[in-house]
Enzyme design. Structure first.
Site, PDB file in Angstrom:
ATOM      1  N   ASP A  37      43.176  26.593  78.568  1.00 59.48           N
ATOM      2  CA  ASP A  37      42.984  25.876  79.838  1.00 59.48           C
ATOM      3  C   ASP A  37      42.359  26.848  80.844  1.00 59.48           C
ATOM      4  O   ASP A  37      42.885  27.074  81.932  1.00 59.48           O
ATOM      5  CB  ASP A  37      44.325  25.355  80.350  1.00 59.48           C
ATOM      6  CG  ASP A  37      44.175  24.353  81.491  1.00 59.48           C
ATOM      7  OD1 ASP A  37      43.110  23.716  81.592  1.00 59.48           O
ATOM      8  OD2 ASP A  37      45.125  24.214  82.283  1.00 59.48           O
ATOM      9  N   ASN A  57      43.332  29.363  86.898  1.00 65.16           N
ATOM     10  CA  ASN A  57      44.132  30.254  86.058  1.00 65.16           C
ATOM     11  C   ASN A  57      43.527  31.648  85.959  1.00 65.16           C
ATOM     12  O   ASN A  57      43.841  32.407  85.036  1.00 65.16           O
ATOM     13  CB  ASN A  57      44.301  29.656  84.661  1.00 65.16           C
ATOM     14  CG  ASN A  57      45.254  28.472  84.664  1.00 65.16           C
ATOM     15  OD1 ASN A  57      46.174  28.416  85.475  1.00 65.16           O
ATOM     16  ND2 ASN A  57      45.040  27.536  83.761  1.00 65.16           N
ATOM     17  N   ASP A  63      48.993  31.783  83.281  1.00 66.78           N
ATOM     18  CA  ASP A  63      49.378  30.449  82.794  1.00 66.78           C
ATOM     19  C   ASP A  63      48.783  30.130  81.426  1.00 66.78           C
ATOM     20  O   ASP A  63      47.816  29.378  81.293  1.00 66.78           O
ATOM     21  CB  ASP A  63      49.005  29.366  83.800  1.00 66.78           C
ATOM     22  CG  ASP A  63      49.683  28.042  83.475  1.00 66.78           C
ATOM     23  OD1 ASP A  63      50.445  27.986  82.485  1.00 66.78           O
ATOM     24  OD2 ASP A  63      49.450  27.055  84.192  1.00 66.78           O
TER      25      ASP A  63
END
Length: 328
Positions: free
Chosen positions: A202, A207, A219
């Protein structure tokens, strides 16, 4: 029959503080809730004014083994010199903690801001950072976490959306038609011919934190086995073909400071973008019983959203059949 409580209904500020202090910390202030929907995440500081990010994992989403494998990879990356947010471990070496029926982990806060994707120097260092991560990621494979399964994931996402009463008859027919076409496109790709490795999963700018030309990744909740391009395509955001090519050039040049990039994976960018579009709407509707979701995404219950989403899916379906203009 009683209705089950939402996953975090019992996670009060008092419980958050007591859970953290049970691990040996003392919190002189109140926890500050951060924007997070899948899990519950708080900012706290201890008696030495050190700041921590505390994540309470959503019950039932991951097994303990899957979370621990994420943590173990973070330790591996940190030991290899890759700047990441690795979790705190207690004296017994434990990073995943169980308190009052919840699972939580503490991460040292990494200061900084999100990168600027129109800044060539930022793109270069982000590519280098991801390349460093992948150079470690290809050393071994996950055994507990998921592997990307585009066809199955897209099919399941469509079924989740269609199982509810989110769309009228016209919209459902359009959604079913476009979803079926996209599934055929995804199924026609030879995914097995691509090299798979451990990836962040992701890798959007939210992030990535840092400043100047120094960034870190945070994360890793969606870490999985996937092609390398899964962590690169979200950095290529420009609409203009010339600007998109600039982004691509800087990212790949930085990436190849650490690891060679297989250009054939560029053909997967639009299919992966399509998969994310389908799964994002399914994720929201699947979590609708969690009060945080209607509050954060109220528009998803309106007809206007689904008309826009269907147009977006149709546009993406067409993009999957075309060579990227910015590579021409």
């Amino acid at each position: 029959m009683t209705t089950p409580l939402p996953p975090f209904a019992e996670l009060s500020p008092t419980l958050v503080v007591s859970a953290i202090e049970s691990l040996g910390f003392w919190l002189p202030g109140e926890p500050f809730a951060l924007n997070s929907y899948e899990n519950r995440v708080y900012m706290v500081h201890d008696e030495e004014r050190k700041r921590w990010v505390v994540k309470f994992y959503r019950p039932g989403r991951w097994t303990d083994a899957q979370i621990q494998e994420e943590h173990d990879w973070l330790f591996e990356l940190a030991n290899a010199g890759v700047p990441v947010g690795a979790p705190w471990r207690n004296d017994d070496g434990e990073s995943l903690h169980h308190v009052e029926g919840f699972r939580l982990a503490l991460f040292p806060q990494l200061s900084g801001q999100a990168p600027e994707l129109e800044n060539p120097s930022h793109l270069f260092v982000l590519g280098e950072l991801i390349g460093q991560m992948h150079a470690v990621g290809e050393r071994s494979a996950f055994t507990q976490r998921l592997s990307l399964a585009p066809v199955n994931m897209a099919r399941q996402a469509g079924e989740v959306v269609l199982s509810g009463n989110w769309m009228d008859r016209r919209q459902r027919q359009a959604y079913e038609r476009i979803s079926a076409a996209m599934l055929r496109q995804l199924d026609a790709i030879d995914w097995k011919s691509v090299a798979w490795l451990r990836v962040h999963g992701d890798c959007h700018i939210g992030n990535m934190l840092g400043r100047d030309e120094h960034f870190a990744l945070v994360d890793f909740d969606d870490a999985l086995m996937a092609p390398a391009v899964q962590d690169l395509w979200m950095l290529l955001t420009a609409e203009d073909a010339e600007e998109r090519f600039m982004q691509y050039s800087e990212v790949v040049e930085g990436y190849e400071q650490a690891r060679e990039f297989d250009r054939s994976e560029l053909a997967l960018m639009e299919p992966l973008r399509a998969l994310r579009l389908v799964r994002h709407s399914a994720w929201i509707v699947s979590r609708w019983e969690d009060p945080a979701f209607p509050a954060a995404f109220p528009w998803i219950s309106g007809a206007e959203f689904w008309d826009s989403h269907i147009r977006q899916l149709e546009h993406q379906r067409l993009a999957m059949d075309q060579a990227p203009r910015w590579l021409a």
